[in-house]
Design an enzyme around this catalytic site. Structure first.
Site, PDB file in Angstrom:
ATOM      1  N   ASP A   1      -6.738  -5.929   2.379  1.00 33.48           N
ATOM      2  CA  ASP A   1      -5.454  -6.379   1.790  1.00 33.48           C
ATOM      3  C   ASP A   1      -5.147  -7.885   1.913  1.00 33.48           C
ATOM      4  OD1 ASP A   1      -5.320  -3.650   1.466  1.00 33.48           O
ATOM      5  OD2 ASP A   1      -3.455  -3.360   2.563  1.00 33.48           O
TER       6      ASP A   1
ATOM      7  N   LYS B   1      -5.710   1.237  -3.087  1.00 39.31           N
ATOM      8  CA  LYS B   1      -5.116   2.350  -2.335  1.00 39.31           C
ATOM      9  C   LYS B   1      -3.595   2.268  -2.408  1.00 39.31           C
ATOM     10  CE  LYS B   1      -5.162  -0.336   1.887  1.00 39.31           C
ATOM     11  NZ  LYS B   1      -3.706  -0.502   1.996  1.00 39.31           N
TER      12      LYS B   1
ATOM     13  N   CYS C   1      -2.408  -1.826   8.023  1.00 40.06           N
ATOM     14  CA  CYS C   1      -3.583  -1.417   7.252  1.00 40.06           C
ATOM     15  C   CYS C   1      -4.902  -1.649   7.974  1.00 40.06           C
ATOM     16  CB  CYS C   1      -3.541  -2.070   5.878  1.00 40.06           C
ATOM     17  SG  CYS C   1      -2.153  -1.412   4.903  1.00 40.06           S
TER      18      CYS C   1
HETATM   19  C1  VGL Z   1       0.560  -3.065   4.581  1.00 41.46           C
HETATM   20  C2  VGL Z   1       2.725  -2.429   4.975  1.00 41.46           C
HETATM   21  C3  VGL Z   1       2.813  -1.887   3.708  1.00 41.46           C
HETATM   22  C4  VGL Z   1      -0.679  -3.733   5.094  1.00 41.46           C
HETATM   23  C5  VGL Z   1       0.627  -2.512   3.323  1.00 41.46           C
HETATM   24  O1  VGL Z   1      -1.522  -4.178   4.278  1.00 41.46           O
HETATM   25  O2  VGL Z   1      -0.834  -3.815   6.335  1.00 41.46           O
HETATM   26  N1  VGL Z   1       1.611  -3.019   5.404  1.00 41.46           N
HETATM   27  N2  VGL Z   1       1.756  -1.934   2.902  1.00 41.46           N
END
Ligand code: VGL
Ligand code: ZN
Length: 214
Positions: free
Chosen positions: A13, A111, A156
């Site tokens: 991410d 995802k 994540c």
């Molecule tokens: C994430 C919160 C919500 C992350 C993704 O990438 O850690 N955290 N969505």
């Protein structure tokens, strides 16, 4: 360590919304880009993930009447932290970070696309039963060790690392190529949980260049 043919770098991410100024900014999130790019040059194989939510996703505070960001609510599959709207499919915030050497990735896994289920983990959605398919992909390609970096340490990255371990992979997290949201001690908790699960920590500087086996 010297990455080899059974090792895969899993970059979690590294997206615009998680960088400073983004919708769900991770403090110093941009500091991972340089070390992640170096790692992308050292590993023979890499997979990236993208948080990829439909509009009105269940994890968004705005999708719940009176919902407040960073509060926790109870959903059918368990507790869920509510977040500001982030990484909406096709939006500028969902793009991979500018300057990320994403051309090195062999797979970009998206995802969190099911409207009613979140997915911090790159392996198993938040209902803890819906697989993303990544474990099968990595196994089929013969990888045995997963080395993680990216954002965010306490969500994540940690969930993906724990699920990779549970799926039977050897797992390392590159401690200086991750950054956390750190909500109420969540980063320290994540490191403790990962250590208890047998997940190793490594410094980016302790990873050397890939040398092809003869
Ligand atoms: C994430 C919160 C919500 C992350 C993704 O990438 O850690 N955290 N969505
Ligand atoms: Zn998300």
């Amino acid at each position: 360590m010297i990455p080899g043919s059974r090792d895969v770098l899993l970059v979690i991410d590294v997206q615009v919304d998680f960088l400073p100024g983004g919708a769900l900014a991770v403090p110093e999130g941009d500091a991972v880009i340089a070390p992640v790019n170096r790692l992308l040059g050292l590993f023979p194989h890499a997979v990236l993930t993208q948080d990829w939510h439909p509009p009105e996703h269940v994890s968004f505070a705005a999708s719940h009447p009176g919902g407040i960001a960073f509060d926790t609510v109870c959903l059918a599959y368990g507790s869920q932290v509510l977040w500001p709207e982030h990484c909406v499919q096709g939006s500028a915030g969902a793009e991979l970070a500018p300057g990320l050497a994403s051309e090195r990735a062999e797979l970009v896994l998206r995802k969190g696309h099911h409207p009613a289920v979140d997915s911090y983990s790159a392996f198993l959605e938040a209902d803890r039963r819906t697989p993303t398919g990544l474990a099968g992909y990595l196994r089929e390609r013969g990888f045995t060790r997963v080395v993680l970096c990216g954002l965010a340490t306490d969500y994540c990255v940690a969930w993906s690392a724990l699920d990779a371990r549970a799926a039977g992979f050897e797992v390392l997290v590159v401690e200086d190529a991750v950054r956390g949201i750190d909500h109420a001690g969540s980063v320290a908790r994540a490191w403790a949980e990962m250590a208890a699960a047998g997940i190793g920590r490594i410094a980016a500087g302790a990873i050397a260049g890939y040398t092809a086996l003869p």
